[in-house]
Design an enzyme around this catalytic site. Structure first.
Site, PDB file in Angstrom:
ATOM      1  N   HIS A 158       0.818  -1.221   0.000  1.00 57.42           N
ATOM      2  CA  HIS A 158       0.000   0.000   0.000  1.00 57.42           C
ATOM      3  C   HIS A 158       0.849   1.268   0.000  1.00 57.42           C
ATOM      4  O   HIS A 158       0.297   2.372  -0.007  1.00 57.42           O
ATOM      5  CB  HIS A 158      -0.930   0.016   1.209  1.00 57.42           C
ATOM      6  CG  HIS A 158      -1.954  -1.073   1.209  1.00 57.42           C
ATOM      7  ND1 HIS A 158      -2.774  -1.326   0.128  1.00 57.42           N
ATOM      8  CD2 HIS A 158      -2.279  -2.009   2.155  1.00 57.42           C
ATOM      9  CE1 HIS A 158      -3.567  -2.358   0.417  1.00 57.42           C
ATOM     10  NE2 HIS A 158      -3.279  -2.783   1.626  1.00 57.42           N
ATOM     11  N   ASP A 193      -2.918 -10.596  -2.471  1.00 49.83           N
ATOM     12  CA  ASP A 193      -3.413 -10.151  -1.166  1.00 49.83           C
ATOM     13  C   ASP A 193      -4.922  -9.904  -1.232  1.00 49.83           C
ATOM     14  O   ASP A 193      -5.476  -9.631  -2.300  1.00 49.83           O
ATOM     15  CB  ASP A 193      -2.682  -8.866  -0.789  1.00 49.83           C
ATOM     16  CG  ASP A 193      -2.906  -8.440   0.637  1.00 49.83           C
ATOM     17  OD1 ASP A 193      -2.082  -8.792   1.505  1.00 49.83           O
ATOM     18  OD2 ASP A 193      -3.912  -7.736   0.899  1.00 49.83           O
ATOM     19  N   HIS A 195      -6.375  -7.312  -0.204  1.00 50.09           N
ATOM     20  CA  HIS A 195      -6.560  -5.915  -0.577  1.00 50.09           C
ATOM     21  C   HIS A 195      -5.760  -5.574  -1.829  1.00 50.09           C
ATOM     22  O   HIS A 195      -4.670  -6.094  -2.033  1.00 50.09           O
ATOM     23  CB  HIS A 195      -6.117  -5.002   0.566  1.00 50.09           C
ATOM     24  CG  HIS A 195      -6.777  -5.288   1.871  1.00 50.09           C
ATOM     25  ND1 HIS A 195      -6.217  -6.115   2.814  1.00 50.09           N
ATOM     26  CD2 HIS A 195      -7.958  -4.858   2.386  1.00 50.09           C
ATOM     27  CE1 HIS A 195      -7.014  -6.186   3.871  1.00 50.09           C
ATOM     28  NE2 HIS A 195      -8.083  -5.432   3.625  1.00 50.09           N
ATOM     29  N   ASP A 282      -4.250 -12.991   3.801  1.00 50.34           N
ATOM     30  CA  ASP A 282      -5.504 -12.497   4.352  1.00 50.34           C
ATOM     31  C   ASP A 282      -6.704 -12.782   3.454  1.00 50.34           C
ATOM     32  O   ASP A 282      -7.839 -12.459   3.816  1.00 50.34           O
ATOM     33  CB  ASP A 282      -5.426 -11.004   4.671  1.00 50.34           C
ATOM     34  CG  ASP A 282      -4.768 -10.182   3.586  1.00 50.34           C
ATOM     35  OD1 ASP A 282      -4.354 -10.760   2.562  1.00 50.34           O
ATOM     36  OD2 ASP A 282      -4.645  -8.958   3.761  1.00 50.34           O
TER      37      ASP A 282
END
Length: 342
Positions: A158, A193, A195, A282
């Site tokens: 990120h 991931d 996200h 995740d």
């Protein structure tokens, strides 16, 4: 397959973050390292300490202005009367043009996308060792290893060129890809991931030498909200070199593997000479973030499928939070990847 990790990465210990306006315990805890180390060892991966690679590999991806901020902001923050124990922004610019504030508060808002990346006394050093783990893994692959695992914590995908966000400060996957570019004309980054890897996308969005592909939960109602949509294809010279594959919430193994096949089609068309896998565990059905529903056997199948690309591969740890199966999920992925490679 070797695992690269340094003990200094454990010292970054954020206490809280804001979620839906409420202060919550920060899930990016040092304990994640113990679980991931156990998973790597169970997969038969020896643990090695990376070397100090200096600022060069990090500065190849991030601006000097931003790196100077990361290194010194905590010390500056402590001089503010009544400041919080950790650096957490309370203001964000709606535009980031030519002006640059001189104050620590203003710079925190400028360089931190959200309140999920608090900076403490140990954040800078831990982030550097996390990035150096990625550098070491990339150099191992450049030296002939078929694959290497960088246990990167704090994570990185990120983080933009000059912005931290979502628990991330230095973009380890981007650093690894840039190191691989020393010997590889084209490098692909595959982000699996939960996200979207918005920072990674941003770093390479206008570049044709690094293909970025991300599978993730649909951001229409999920972090990072403003990036990760299917119509984001790159810009300028990088147009057509970014592929996003957003998945409906709670998608399981079948949907994830189907999207992975689409990702592989684009990767093969790019003909990369090396691959970086931004590995988020995740996406697991029992992860605290609860966005997707990949199973432990599903991670093994994902690893096997990636190995089928037949590319020198650097695995960079991204998300994956505290749950009973975190170790098992990493073991499953590494075993699947390594078993197919052999």
């Amino acid at each position: 397959m070797k695992t690269y990790y340094a003990e200094e990465q454990k010292r970054h210990d954020p206490k809280a973050f804001l979620s839906s306006g409420a202060q919550q315990p920060n899930p990016e805890k040092p304990e994640r390292i113990e679980r991931l180390l156990a998973g790597a060892k169970a997969a038969g991966s020896p643990i090695e300490r990376p070397r100090n690679h200096g600022l060069g590999p990090v500065a190849a991806v991030h601006t000097p202005e931003y790196l100077d901020f990361l290194e010194h902001i905590f010390e500056r923050w402590q001089r503010i009367e009544g400041a919080s124990a950790e650096v957490i922004p309370n203001i964000h610019p709606i535009a980031r043009a030519g002006s640059y504030p001189a104050s620590a508060v203003g710079q925190a808002g400028y360089h931190m996308a959200d309140t999920a990346c608090p900076i403490s006394a140990e954040t800078w050093n831990s982030s550097l060792w996390s990035a150096w783990s990625a550098v070491e893994a990339a150099e191992a692959v450049m030296a002939g290893a078929s694959s290497a695992y960088a246990l990167c914590r704090p994570p990185g995908h990120h983080a933009f060129v000059d912005v931290a966000g979502g628990f991330c400060f230095i973009n380890n996957s981007a650093v690894a890809a840039q190191v691989l570019r020393r010997s590889a004309a084209r490098v692909a980054i595959l982000d699996v991931d939960l996200h979207h890897g918005n920072g990674t996308q941003g770093i390479f969005y206008a570049r044709p030498d690094v293909l970025t592909v991300s599978l993730h939960a649909d951001p229409v109602r999920f972090y990072p909200f403003f990036w990760g949509y299917a119509d984001e294809r790159g810009e300028g010279a990088g147009l057509g070199y970014n592929l996003n594959l957003p998945l409906p919430r709670k998608s399981g193994d079948a949907a994830f593997l189907e999207a992975l096949a689409t990702a592989f089609q684009r990767i093969r068309a790019f003909a990369p000479e090396a691959l970086v896998v931004a590995l988020g565990l995740d996406a697991f059905e029992g992860d605290p973030f609860g966005g997707l529903s990949v199973t432990t056997p599903g991670f093994s199948r994902i690893g096997e499928a990636i190995a089928g690309l037949g590319l020198p591969t650097v695995i960079v740890q991204e998300g994956g939070y505290l749950c009973d199966a975190l170790s098992d999920n990493l073991t499953a992925f590494l075993t699947g990847l390594g078993g197919k490679q052999r």
